[in-house]
Design a protein around this motif. Structure first.
Motif, PDB file in Angstrom:
ATOM      1  N   TYR A  18       0.847  -1.196   0.000  1.00  0.00           N
ATOM      2  CA  TYR A  18       0.000   0.000   0.000  1.00  0.00           C
ATOM      3  C   TYR A  18       0.882   1.245   0.000  1.00  0.00           C
ATOM      4  CZ  TYR A  18      -3.376   3.490   1.605  1.00  0.00           C
ATOM      5  OH  TYR A  18      -4.162   4.603   1.726  1.00  0.00           O
ATOM      6  N   GLU A  19       0.702   2.113  -0.992  1.00  0.00           N
ATOM      7  CA  GLU A  19       1.486   3.342  -1.092  1.00  0.00           C
ATOM      8  C   GLU A  19       0.761   4.484  -0.395  1.00  0.00           C
ATOM      9  OE1 GLU A  19       2.981   4.259  -4.974  1.00  0.00           O
ATOM     10  OE2 GLU A  19       3.564   2.175  -5.326  1.00  0.00           O
ATOM     11  N   LEU A  20       1.481   5.168   0.451  1.00  0.00           N
ATOM     12  CA  LEU A  20       0.937   6.328   1.137  1.00  0.00           C
ATOM     13  C   LEU A  20       1.055   7.534   0.217  1.00  0.00           C
ATOM     14  CD1 LEU A  20       1.971   4.237   3.318  1.00  0.00           C
ATOM     15  CD2 LEU A  20       1.995   6.156   4.856  1.00  0.00           C
ATOM     16  N   PRO A  21       0.199   8.535   0.406  1.00  0.00           N
ATOM     17  CA  PRO A  21       0.313   9.730  -0.427  1.00  0.00           C
ATOM     18  C   PRO A  21       1.697  10.363  -0.267  1.00  0.00           C
ATOM     19  CG  PRO A  21      -1.728   9.762   0.849  1.00  0.00           C
ATOM     20  CD  PRO A  21      -0.908   8.613   1.352  1.00  0.00           C
ATOM     21  N   PRO A  22       2.303  10.832  -1.377  1.00  0.00           N
ATOM     22  CA  PRO A  22       3.611  11.476  -1.268  1.00  0.00           C
ATOM     23  C   PRO A  22       3.508  12.760  -0.439  1.00  0.00           C
ATOM     24  CG  PRO A  22       2.843  11.430  -3.560  1.00  0.00           C
ATOM     25  CD  PRO A  22       1.804  10.783  -2.731  1.00  0.00           C
ATOM     26  N   LEU A  23       4.594  13.096   0.242  1.00  0.00           N
ATOM     27  CA  LEU A  23       4.643  14.297   1.071  1.00  0.00           C
ATOM     28  C   LEU A  23       5.840  15.140   0.645  1.00  0.00           C
ATOM     29  CD1 LEU A  23       4.014  12.596   4.531  1.00  0.00           C
ATOM     30  CD2 LEU A  23       2.343  13.865   3.168  1.00  0.00           C
ATOM     31  N   VAL A  24       5.714  16.456   0.806  1.00  0.00           N
ATOM     32  CA  VAL A  24       6.785  17.387   0.448  1.00  0.00           C
ATOM     33  C   VAL A  24       7.055  18.290   1.644  1.00  0.00           C
ATOM     34  CG1 VAL A  24       7.468  19.256  -1.113  1.00  0.00           C
ATOM     35  CG2 VAL A  24       6.137  17.327  -1.994  1.00  0.00           C
ATOM     36  N   PHE A  25       8.347  18.493   1.938  1.00  0.00           N
ATOM     37  CA  PHE A  25       8.764  19.297   3.088  1.00  0.00           C
ATOM     38  C   PHE A  25       9.755  20.361   2.647  1.00  0.00           C
ATOM     39  CE2 PHE A  25       7.757  15.023   4.399  1.00  0.00           C
ATOM     40  CZ  PHE A  25       6.871  15.227   5.437  1.00  0.00           C
ATOM     41  N   GLU A  26       9.499  21.599   3.055  1.00  0.00           N
ATOM     42  CA  GLU A  26      10.434  22.699   2.824  1.00  0.00           C
ATOM     43  C   GLU A  26      11.368  22.740   4.035  1.00  0.00           C
ATOM     44  OE1 GLU A  26      10.472  24.403  -0.001  1.00  0.00           O
ATOM     45  OE2 GLU A  26       8.677  23.363  -0.720  1.00  0.00           O
ATOM     46  N   ILE A  27      12.657  22.657   3.789  1.00  0.00           N
ATOM     47  CA  ILE A  27      13.632  22.678   4.870  1.00  0.00           C
ATOM     48  C   ILE A  27      13.997  24.140   5.143  1.00  0.00           C
ATOM     49  CG2 ILE A  27      15.858  21.825   5.694  1.00  0.00           C
ATOM     50  CD1 ILE A  27      13.696  19.627   5.152  1.00  0.00           C
ATOM     51  N   ASP A  28      13.388  24.697   6.186  1.00  0.00           N
ATOM     52  CA  ASP A  28      13.628  26.093   6.523  1.00  0.00           C
ATOM     53  C   ASP A  28      14.260  26.203   7.908  1.00  0.00           C
ATOM     54  OD1 ASP A  28      11.511  25.796   8.355  1.00  0.00           O
ATOM     55  OD2 ASP A  28      10.064  26.789   7.073  1.00  0.00           O
ATOM     56  N   LYS A  29      14.656  27.415   8.264  1.00  0.00           N
ATOM     57  CA  LYS A  29      15.330  27.645   9.553  1.00  0.00           C
ATOM     58  C   LYS A  29      14.461  27.200  10.729  1.00  0.00           C
ATOM     59  CE  LYS A  29      18.677  31.359   9.023  1.00  0.00           C
ATOM     60  NZ  LYS A  29      19.824  30.695   9.595  1.00  0.00           N
ATOM     61  N   THR A  30      13.160  27.453  10.652  1.00  0.00           N
ATOM     62  CA  THR A  30      12.263  27.094  11.756  1.00  0.00           C
ATOM     63  C   THR A  30      12.234  25.585  11.967  1.00  0.00           C
ATOM     64  OG1 THR A  30      10.909  29.054  11.333  1.00  0.00           O
ATOM     65  CG2 THR A  30       9.907  27.298  12.647  1.00  0.00           C
ATOM     66  N   LEU A  31      12.077  24.833  10.887  1.00  0.00           N
ATOM     67  CA  LEU A  31      12.044  23.373  10.992  1.00  0.00           C
ATOM     68  C   LEU A  31      13.348  22.841  11.581  1.00  0.00           C
ATOM     69  CD1 LEU A  31      10.630  20.644  10.377  1.00  0.00           C
ATOM     70  CD2 LEU A  31      11.678  20.751   8.110  1.00  0.00           C
ATOM     71  N   ILE A  32      14.468  23.326  11.064  1.00  0.00           N
ATOM     72  CA  ILE A  32      15.772  22.861  11.542  1.00  0.00           C
ATOM     73  C   ILE A  32      15.981  23.236  13.010  1.00  0.00           C
ATOM     74  CG2 ILE A  32      18.272  23.144  11.315  1.00  0.00           C
ATOM     75  CD1 ILE A  32      17.829  23.438   8.278  1.00  0.00           C
ATOM     76  N   SER A  33      15.698  24.484  13.375  1.00  0.00           N
ATOM     77  CA  SER A  33      15.965  24.916  14.756  1.00  0.00           C
ATOM     78  C   SER A  33      15.053  24.207  15.747  1.00  0.00           C
ATOM     79  CB  SER A  33      15.864  26.437  14.890  1.00  0.00           C
ATOM     80  OG  SER A  33      14.567  26.885  14.624  1.00  0.00           O
TER      81      SER A  33
END
Length: 142
Positions: A18-33
């Protein structure tokens, strides 16, 4: 993000592939910190680059959502195996494709437990492989 379809625990053993829906993530300063703070890693390196352990964490909350089909279901992290191919930098866009690789059911004492292996691949905006990951989730009825 829209709510993901949930799979009832008794159907999990039949969902290999079963394939899950693809996801996309923007790697920004907030996510990293936020991630670096959560894991207690204040390295200055994370000003321009994502900690490698961030990558397998991306999207796994959505996998848990898929597996937690009701309030009577508990989903626990069992294991993570990851292979990294390249660093992820601030400003990268990471795409995640994942599927249920296998599911093994165990019934004991009237409770059902399913060990679910989810395989994920991560690519950057240039469609270059960043990492592959296998996560095992333990899904059990309370």
């Amino acid at each position: 993000m829209a709510a993901m379809e949930r799979i009832p625990i008794l159907e999990l053993k039949n969902k290999a592939g079963y394939e899950l829906p693809p996801l996309v993530f923007e790697i920004d300063k907030t996510l990293i910190s936020r991630f670096a703070a959560a894991v207690g890693d204040g390295s200055p390196r994370w000003q321009t680059e994502a900690p490698p352990s961030l990558i397998p964490a991306l999207g796994f909350d959505r996998v848990y959502e898929l597996l937690a089909s009701s309030e009577d279901i508990a989903v626990l992290h069992g294991a993570t195996e990851v292979e990294f191919f390249r660093n992820v930098s601030l400003g990268d866009t990471i795409s995640m494709k994942s599927k249920i690789a296998s599911a093994r059911e165990r019934i004991s004492g009237g409770k059902t437990t399913v060990f679910v292996n989810v395989d994920a691949s991560y690519t950057n905006q240039l469609d270059e492989p960043v990492a592959t990951c296998r996560q095992t989730a333990i899904v059990t009825s309370k």
